[in-house]
Motif scaffolding. Structure first.
Motif, PDB file in Angstrom:
ATOM      1  N   UNK A   1       3.127   5.273  -2.328  1.00 22.04           N
ATOM      2  CA  UNK A   1       3.300   6.663  -2.201  1.00 22.04           C
ATOM      3  C   UNK A   1       4.675   7.139  -2.341  1.00 22.04           C
ATOM      4  N   UNK A   2       4.968   6.054  -1.873  1.00 23.30           N
ATOM      5  CA  UNK A   2       6.705   6.191  -1.026  1.00 23.30           C
ATOM      6  C   UNK A   2       7.712   6.068  -2.777  1.00 23.30           C
ATOM      7  N   UNK A   3       8.046   6.611  -3.108  1.00 20.83           N
ATOM      8  CA  UNK A   3       9.435   6.822  -4.215  1.00 20.83           C
ATOM      9  C   UNK A   3      10.757   6.245  -3.619  1.00 20.83           C
ATOM     10  N   UNK A   4      10.964   6.102  -3.385  1.00 20.12           N
ATOM     11  CA  UNK A   4      11.945   4.926  -2.991  1.00 20.12           C
ATOM     12  C   UNK A   4      13.310   5.785  -3.658  1.00 20.12           C
ATOM     13  N   UNK A   5      13.830   5.914  -4.219  1.00 16.17           N
ATOM     14  CA  UNK A   5      14.980   6.650  -5.793  1.00 16.17           C
ATOM     15  C   UNK A   5      14.650   8.296  -4.610  1.00 16.17           C
ATOM     16  N   UNK A   6      14.034   9.251  -4.893  1.00 16.79           N
ATOM     17  CA  UNK A   6      13.921   9.952  -4.049  1.00 16.79           C
ATOM     18  C   UNK A   6      13.417  10.184  -2.678  1.00 16.79           C
ATOM     19  N   UNK A   7      13.518   9.528  -1.751  1.00 20.00           N
ATOM     20  CA  UNK A   7      12.596   9.452  -0.636  1.00 20.00           C
ATOM     21  C   UNK A   7      11.950  10.039  -0.375  1.00 20.00           C
ATOM     22  N   UNK A   8      11.272   9.624  -1.406  1.00 19.71           N
ATOM     23  CA  UNK A   8       9.713  10.752  -0.740  1.00 19.71           C
ATOM     24  C   UNK A   8       8.629  10.733  -1.199  1.00 19.71           C
ATOM     25  N   UNK A   9       7.485  10.893  -0.829  1.00 20.06           N
ATOM     26  CA  UNK A   9       5.903  10.754  -0.252  1.00 20.06           C
ATOM     27  C   UNK A   9       5.340  11.110  -1.390  1.00 20.06           C
ATOM     28  N   UNK A  10       4.913  11.066  -2.223  1.00 17.32           N
ATOM     29  CA  UNK A  10       4.216  11.751  -3.497  1.00 17.32           C
ATOM     30  C   UNK A  10       2.722  11.469  -3.417  1.00 17.32           C
TER      31      UNK A  10
ATOM     32  N   UNK B   1       0.642  -1.253   0.086  1.00 15.74           N
ATOM     33  CA  UNK B   1       0.205  -0.246   0.372  1.00 15.74           C
ATOM     34  C   UNK B   1       0.877   1.229  -0.104  1.00 15.74           C
ATOM     35  N   UNK B   2       2.449   1.228   0.529  1.00 13.63           N
ATOM     36  CA  UNK B   2       3.243   2.116   1.331  1.00 13.63           C
ATOM     37  C   UNK B   2       3.579   2.743  -0.559  1.00 13.63           C
ATOM     38  N   UNK B   3       3.938   1.219  -0.969  1.00 19.53           N
ATOM     39  CA  UNK B   3       5.098   1.308  -2.630  1.00 19.53           C
ATOM     40  C   UNK B   3       4.433   2.579  -3.765  1.00 19.53           C
TER      41      UNK B   3
ATOM     42  N   UNK C   1      -4.710   3.128   7.002  1.00 17.83           N
ATOM     43  CA  UNK C   1      -4.131   3.705   7.862  1.00 17.83           C
ATOM     44  C   UNK C   1      -2.311   4.412   7.105  1.00 17.83           C
ATOM     45  N   UNK C   2      -2.401   3.652   6.317  1.00 21.17           N
ATOM     46  CA  UNK C   2      -0.176   3.958   5.656  1.00 21.17           C
ATOM     47  C   UNK C   2      -0.814   4.823   4.567  1.00 21.17           C
ATOM     48  N   UNK C   3      -1.927   4.654   3.874  1.00 18.19           N
ATOM     49  CA  UNK C   3      -2.189   5.509   3.178  1.00 18.19           C
ATOM     50  C   UNK C   3      -2.964   6.811   3.622  1.00 18.19           C
ATOM     51  N   UNK C   4      -3.140   6.336   4.669  1.00 17.03           N
ATOM     52  CA  UNK C   4      -4.165   8.146   5.065  1.00 17.03           C
ATOM     53  C   UNK C   4      -3.513   8.412   5.358  1.00 17.03           C
TER      54      UNK C   4
END
Ligand code: F6R
Length: 364
Positions: free
Chosen positions: A27-36, A23-25, A163-166
């Protein structure tokens, strides 16, 4: 199948590290280390409040999100259960935003509430687990949880995926509104990225939760308490406990105890206290002291620092990993699921299909 587990519910509890990660993946950009979060169909900077509407466990995820969005995005949030929201005739403003949370995407009250909001010009966001559901089709923006099919009637993995999405939504809103500085953003993103492994660590307490459950099989009630985001987790713990063990359980914000429920405290009412380290720990600790002073039997769920402070006082301590207080509810959700599960198994109830309940509530 049940993947070697005795019940779907236990299988689904154990799937949480993986599906929270899935679910996290999104939104999470591992390369940039940001949540988009992809393009939001509204301007976050112009919002003056957000609505969150759902039923049952999904509504408790919404309550946790209220704390997150208010703290991180400085945006006031109103949370409602759908059956109240849809009939209350609350004033709606065109262009405001409402989030509807549903595992099935078909819950009658939540779907009707979403249609009601849309008709009032409200921008609708659906947090849903079933991609082809009515809510997923009708919402302006869909945030999909990746829990996979949830078979057990009592929701577990769908809840933590919500929760993780929110929390990703809260951070994205905070960034867009300029209310989270870069350092905090990075630290939080790091803490969130580590949630799947920390949740896997929490599952190591399973044996401990089972032995605590042995002391609960014959009680007539259990009280759950917590503050901040631990309060909705207490509500969720009590819901899980009553729906599958058929033992009465209720939850209170710890600060409310002295306004009534403390009258219930004696050695016959176990109290599950959820107390992660953080700004509210001392407040919860003094509530725990008040319970113990009245001979209450406290099952404390905390971290190492919390255990060091309170273990002499309480009957049982469950020690979870130390994490950023923002992500704590994602961890504290699991021991209360396990406690309900093991108590129900020991009682011999139908854990996956508790009496009187349906997986998808498509009639109001
Ligand atoms: C409790 C539980 C229910 C659901 C509620 C909403 O364990 O599963 O309280 O959370 O019926 O269902 P969804 O999320 O499908 O709208």
């Amino acid at each position: 199948g049940k993947g070697g587990h005795r019940h779907f519910m236990l299988k689904e509890i154990y799937e949480q590290p993986a599906v929270i990660g899935d679910s996290l993946r999104t939104f999470l950009d591992p390369a940039r280390g940001t949540i988009e979060m992809k393009e939001m169909p509204f301007d976050p900077g112009r919002l003056t409040r957000m609505l969150i509407v759902a039923c049952g466990t999904s509504a408790y995820a919404g309550m946790v999100a209220k704390y997150w969005i208010e703290q991180l995005a400085r945006l006031p949030v109103d949370v409602d259960v759908a059956s109240e929201f849809r009939y209350r005739d609350t004033p709606l403003t065109a262009g405001e935003v409402a989030v509807f949370i549903s595992q099935s995407g078909e819950t009658a009250d939540t779907l009707a509430a979403m249609r009601h909001a849309r008709a009032g010009g409200v921008v609708t966001i659906a947090v849903v687990n079933v991609p082809e559901s009515s809510m997923a089709r009708e919402a302006d923006l869909v945030l999909r949880t990746k829990a996979g099919p949830e078979i057990g009637v009592a929701s577990t993995k769908a809840f933590t995926c919500q929760l993780v999405t929110l929390v990703c939504l809260a951070i994205s809103l905070g960034r867009a509104r300029g209310t989270i500085d870069t350092a905090r953003d990075q630290k939080l993103t790091q803490a969130i990225a580590e949630v799947p492994s920390r949740v896997a660590d929490v599952l190591n307490n399973d044996g401990r939760m089972r032995s605590i459950a042995e002391s609960l099989v014959h009680v007539t009630g259990v009280l759950y308490v917590g503050r901040g985001t631990a309060f909705p987790i207490a509500l969720e713990g009590a819901l899980k406990f009553k729906e599958i063990s058929y033992i009465h359980a209720e939850a209170y914000a710890a600060g409310e105890l002295k306004h009534g429920p403390i009258a219930l405290i004696d050695d016959g009412l176990p109290v599950v206290a959820l107390a992660p380290s953080g700004p509210l720990f001392d407040k919860t600790a003094s509530n725990i002291e008040e319970i113990v002073a009245r001979r209450g039997r406290v099952i404390l769920i905390t971290d190492e620092a919390g255990a060091a402070r309170l273990s002499d006082l309480v009957a049982e301590v469950v020690v979870l990993p130390t994490v950023d207080p923002v992500v704590a509810p994602l961890l504290y959700a699991l021991p209360v699921q396990l406690l309900a599960y093991h108590t129900a198994v020991l009682k011999g109830t139908d854990v996956d299909q508790p009496r009187n309940l349906a997986k998808s509530v498509t009639v109001e």
